[in-house]
Design a protein around this motif. Structure first.
Motif, PDB file in Angstrom:
ATOM      1  N   GLY A 102       0.618  -1.018   0.146  1.00 20.79           N
ATOM      2  CA  GLY A 102      -0.027   0.010  -0.016  1.00 20.79           C
ATOM      3  C   GLY A 102       0.865   1.269  -0.067  1.00 20.79           C
ATOM      4  N   VAL A 103       1.972   1.144   0.002  1.00 25.26           N
ATOM      5  CA  VAL A 103       3.001   2.310  -0.410  1.00 25.26           C
ATOM      6  C   VAL A 103       3.368   2.452  -1.868  1.00 25.26           C
ATOM      7  CG1 VAL A 103       5.175   3.371   0.278  1.00 25.26           C
ATOM      8  CG2 VAL A 103       4.012   2.072   2.061  1.00 25.26           C
ATOM      9  N   ASN A 104       2.961   3.515  -2.310  1.00 22.66           N
ATOM     10  CA  ASN A 104       3.125   3.948  -3.812  1.00 22.66           C
ATOM     11  C   ASN A 104       4.639   3.850  -4.045  1.00 22.66           C
ATOM     12  OD1 ASN A 104       0.348   4.161  -4.431  1.00 22.66           O
ATOM     13  ND2 ASN A 104       0.124   6.140  -3.748  1.00 22.66           N
ATOM     14  N   VAL A 105       5.224   3.385  -5.063  1.00 25.43           N
ATOM     15  CA  VAL A 105       6.420   3.628  -5.670  1.00 25.43           C
ATOM     16  C   VAL A 105       6.807   4.018  -6.992  1.00 25.43           C
ATOM     17  CG1 VAL A 105       8.368   2.083  -6.214  1.00 25.43           C
ATOM     18  CG2 VAL A 105       6.917   1.345  -4.165  1.00 25.43           C
ATOM     19  N   ALA A 106       7.632   5.049  -7.234  1.00 23.37           N
ATOM     20  CA  ALA A 106       8.052   5.515  -8.541  1.00 23.37           C
ATOM     21  C   ALA A 106       9.590   4.824  -8.585  1.00 23.37           C
ATOM     22  CB  ALA A 106       7.899   7.042  -8.547  1.00 23.37           C
ATOM     23  N   LYS A 107       9.478   4.053  -9.430  1.00 27.89           N
ATOM     24  CA  LYS A 107      10.861   3.237  -9.582  1.00 27.89           C
ATOM     25  C   LYS A 107      11.473   3.716 -10.573  1.00 27.89           C
ATOM     26  CE  LYS A 107      13.888  -0.119  -8.708  1.00 27.89           C
ATOM     27  NZ  LYS A 107      15.015   0.390  -8.762  1.00 27.89           N
ATOM     28  N   HIS A 108      12.845   4.222 -10.296  1.00 28.08           N
ATOM     29  CA  HIS A 108      13.802   4.774 -11.331  1.00 28.08           C
ATOM     30  C   HIS A 108      14.767   3.550 -11.676  1.00 28.08           C
ATOM     31  CE1 HIS A 108      16.732   8.007 -12.478  1.00 28.08           C
ATOM     32  NE2 HIS A 108      15.825   8.012 -13.524  1.00 28.08           N
ATOM     33  N   GLY A 109      14.935   3.360 -12.772  1.00 27.39           N
ATOM     34  CA  GLY A 109      15.845   2.283 -13.170  1.00 27.39           C
ATOM     35  C   GLY A 109      16.561   2.397 -14.221  1.00 27.39           C
ATOM     36  N   GLY A 130      21.461  -2.819 -17.143  1.00 30.45           N
ATOM     37  CA  GLY A 130      22.720  -3.030 -16.256  1.00 30.45           C
ATOM     38  C   GLY A 130      23.722  -2.585 -17.129  1.00 30.45           C
ATOM     39  N   VAL A 131      24.805  -1.864 -16.204  1.00 23.33           N
ATOM     40  CA  VAL A 131      25.949  -1.461 -16.777  1.00 23.33           C
ATOM     41  C   VAL A 131      26.989  -2.278 -16.290  1.00 23.33           C
ATOM     42  CG1 VAL A 131      27.603   0.528 -17.167  1.00 23.33           C
ATOM     43  CG2 VAL A 131      25.375   0.868 -17.372  1.00 23.33           C
ATOM     44  N   SER A 132      27.216  -2.063 -14.849  1.00 25.94           N
ATOM     45  CA  SER A 132      28.484  -2.982 -14.232  1.00 25.94           C
ATOM     46  C   SER A 132      27.809  -4.396 -13.968  1.00 25.94           C
ATOM     47  CB  SER A 132      28.898  -2.184 -13.034  1.00 25.94           C
ATOM     48  OG  SER A 132      27.780  -1.594 -12.253  1.00 25.94           O
ATOM     49  N   SER A 133      26.441  -4.591 -13.962  1.00 25.17           N
ATOM     50  CA  SER A 133      25.899  -5.948 -13.535  1.00 25.17           C
ATOM     51  C   SER A 133      25.322  -6.611 -14.687  1.00 25.17           C
ATOM     52  CB  SER A 133      24.645  -5.560 -12.370  1.00 25.17           C
ATOM     53  OG  SER A 133      23.724  -4.758 -13.146  1.00 25.17           O
ATOM     54  N   ILE A 134      25.080  -7.851 -14.311  1.00 31.15           N
ATOM     55  CA  ILE A 134      24.546  -8.787 -15.416  1.00 31.15           C
ATOM     56  C   ILE A 134      23.146  -8.190 -15.843  1.00 31.15           C
ATOM     57  CG2 ILE A 134      23.769 -10.971 -15.910  1.00 31.15           C
ATOM     58  CD1 ILE A 134      26.284 -12.158 -13.810  1.00 31.15           C
ATOM     59  N   SER A 145      17.293  -3.426 -13.442  1.00 36.09           N
ATOM     60  CA  SER A 145      16.065  -3.492 -13.297  1.00 36.09           C
ATOM     61  C   SER A 145      15.428  -3.734 -14.597  1.00 36.09           C
ATOM     62  CB  SER A 145      15.466  -2.319 -12.262  1.00 36.09           C
ATOM     63  OG  SER A 145      15.607  -1.297 -12.753  1.00 36.09           O
ATOM     64  N   SER A 146      15.800  -2.586 -15.332  1.00 37.72           N
ATOM     65  CA  SER A 146      15.146  -2.545 -16.678  1.00 37.72           C
ATOM     66  C   SER A 146      15.143  -3.856 -17.568  1.00 37.72           C
ATOM     67  CB  SER A 146      15.667  -1.263 -17.464  1.00 37.72           C
ATOM     68  OG  SER A 146      15.307  -0.087 -16.718  1.00 37.72           O
ATOM     69  N   ASN A 147      16.285  -4.394 -17.583  1.00 38.48           N
ATOM     70  CA  ASN A 147      16.567  -5.657 -18.315  1.00 38.48           C
ATOM     71  C   ASN A 147      15.378  -6.644 -17.746  1.00 38.48           C
ATOM     72  OD1 ASN A 147      19.773  -4.999 -17.599  1.00 38.48           O
ATOM     73  ND2 ASN A 147      19.225  -5.210 -19.724  1.00 38.48           N
ATOM     74  N   VAL A 148      15.091  -6.873 -16.516  1.00 38.89           N
ATOM     75  CA  VAL A 148      14.169  -7.793 -15.951  1.00 38.89           C
ATOM     76  C   VAL A 148      13.080  -7.577 -16.137  1.00 38.89           C
ATOM     77  CG1 VAL A 148      13.275  -8.909 -13.877  1.00 38.89           C
ATOM     78  CG2 VAL A 148      15.860  -8.724 -14.289  1.00 38.89           C
ATOM     79  N   LEU A 149      12.715  -6.415 -16.143  1.00 38.33           N
ATOM     80  CA  LEU A 149      11.198  -5.833 -16.266  1.00 38.33           C
ATOM     81  C   LEU A 149      10.724  -5.764 -17.684  1.00 38.33           C
ATOM     82  CD1 LEU A 149      10.994  -2.710 -13.527  1.00 38.33           C
ATOM     83  CD2 LEU A 149       9.982  -5.197 -13.304  1.00 38.33           C
ATOM     84  N   GLU A 150      11.751  -5.414 -18.580  1.00 35.26           N
ATOM     85  CA  GLU A 150      11.621  -5.757 -19.974  1.00 35.26           C
ATOM     86  C   GLU A 150      11.181  -6.989 -20.256  1.00 35.26           C
ATOM     87  OE1 GLU A 150      13.384  -3.185 -23.234  1.00 35.26           O
ATOM     88  OE2 GLU A 150      14.814  -4.751 -22.881  1.00 35.26           O
ATOM     89  N   CYS A 206       4.850   2.549 -10.691  1.00 37.27           N
ATOM     90  CA  CYS A 206       5.354   2.894 -12.126  1.00 37.27           C
ATOM     91  C   CYS A 206       6.577   2.723 -12.094  1.00 37.27           C
ATOM     92  CB  CYS A 206       4.796   3.946 -12.695  1.00 37.27           C
ATOM     93  SG  CYS A 206       5.426   5.690 -11.668  1.00 37.27           S
ATOM     94  N   VAL A 207       7.132   2.580 -13.634  1.00 36.54           N
ATOM     95  CA  VAL A 207       8.653   2.332 -13.761  1.00 36.54           C
ATOM     96  C   VAL A 207       8.998   3.257 -14.567  1.00 36.54           C
ATOM     97  CG1 VAL A 207      10.161   0.843 -14.767  1.00 36.54           C
ATOM     98  CG2 VAL A 207       8.423  -0.043 -13.477  1.00 36.54           C
TER      99      VAL A 207
END
Length: 330
Positions: free
Chosen positions: A102-109, A112-116, A119-124, A147-148
């Motif tokens: 119930g806590v609204n989230v505005a997820k900025h992502g 991955g640059v230095s990681s495999i 967040s955008s890779n997975v969500l896409e 929202c993403v």
């Protein structure tokens, strides 16, 4: 740029205004890729100053495409990345569990640059649509509680930097900036950073804003609560040390929270955990981070937040937030 690089090589520090102007000039295409790569490389070899970081942040926020979500009292859960730990997507999972509570989230992502897998890779991979349309994003946060905000759609100024970062494949000061330049300007932030010095800098910069924040750094190097040891926390009010027992759980081993080796594996791991099929260690680390986000917004203790996060995960509310977001993406 030649003059700037020579100054930096001689260990000079840029003023806030100089740093801001350089990023504006990068966005205008004033420098060539080699010059930009050299500029980024300098900051891999020496520490960034508070004035430099503040200048870079100010430039990106002024150049971004802003989104108005002011009516939702949202929080962003975002880590700097660059900790080299290759965990699964803890903060992204925690974002959906926070939304389910119930806590609204505005997820900025971002990708991955230095990681495999960022967040955008997975969500896409999971079928979530990226958009910078204000009406669509409002509908997402209103109906799904989340929202993403896929960074490249909001920071067109950085199109000249993205391919260079990808080719370098190591953390740069843009890792430090990512959590600080959410284009919806959220009033609440849970920020994970990769070292204590950066935690101090974030704290200093955030103290001069009206943001309700919690900064996290696990003392063994993670940019989130890892439960593999103690975590330093800094908020508007206090500094504290969080231990696994503060959440009523046992300490974890590093291997307990490792991620997949491909984007597809990372996405499958994401689905397993949000569906309640994660291991006890995976569930606990995700709920600890979501719990801190919930506690930050609702002014609760970490344990109270943790219990609400567990309820969101095991009741399927976090999964429902993901399903709704995917439905809206069709």
């Amino acid at each position: 740029m030649k003059t700037i690089l020579n100054r930096l090589i001689n260990h000079e520090i840029l003023s806030k205004e100089e740093a801001k102007n350089i990023l504006v000039n990068i966005s205008k295409g004033s420098y060539n890729p080699s010059q930009i790569a050299s500029f980024l490389t300098v900051y891999m070899m020496r520490n960034i100053s508070i004035d430099e970081l503040a200048g870079f942040r100010e430039a990106l926020l002024e150049l971004c495409i802003p989104i108005n979500l002011s009516g939702y009292n949202a929080i962003d859960l975002c880590g700097t990345g660059g900790d080299g730990k290759d965990t699964f997507n803890i903060s992204t999972l925690a974002s959906f569990i926070t939304a389910g509570a119930g806590v609204n989230v505005a997820k900025h992502g971002n990708y991955g640059v230095s990681s495999i897998s960022g967040s955008s890779n997975v969500l896409e991979n999971l079928g979530v649509k990226f958009s910078n349309d204000n009406d669509f994003l409002e509908r997402c946060i209103s109906e799904a509680g989340i929202c993403v905000l896929h960074a490249p759609l909001f920071h067109p100024a950085m199109k000249n930097v993205a391919p260079i970062r990808k080719e370098l494949s190591v953390k740069t000061f843009f890792n430090m900036l990512g959590p600080m330049v959410n284009p919806s300007f959220p009033k609440n932030q849970l920020v994970g950073v990769f070292n204590l010095e950066l935690a101090r800098m974030y704290s200093y910069l955030y103290q001069n804003t009206d943001i309700n924040f919690t900064i996290l750094h696990s003392l063994d190097g993670y940019d989130e609560i890892s439960l593999t040891g103690s975590t330093k926390t800094i908020t508007n009010q206090i500094e504290a040390m969080l231990k696994p027992e503060d959440f009523g759980v046992n300490q974890l081993a590093q291997k307990d929270i490792e991620g997949g080796t491909t984007i597809e594996q990372s996405a499958q791991l994401f689905v397993d955990i949000i569906s309640g099929k994660g291991t006890e260690a995976q569930n606990n680390v995700v709920c600890a981070n979501a719990g801190m986000a919930i506690a930050t917004v609702k002014k609760l203790t970490p344990l109270q937040g943790f219990e609400l996060a567990k309820e969101s995960l095991f009741s399927g509310k976090g999964l429902n937030a993901l399903k709704k977001l995917k439905d809206l993406s069709i």
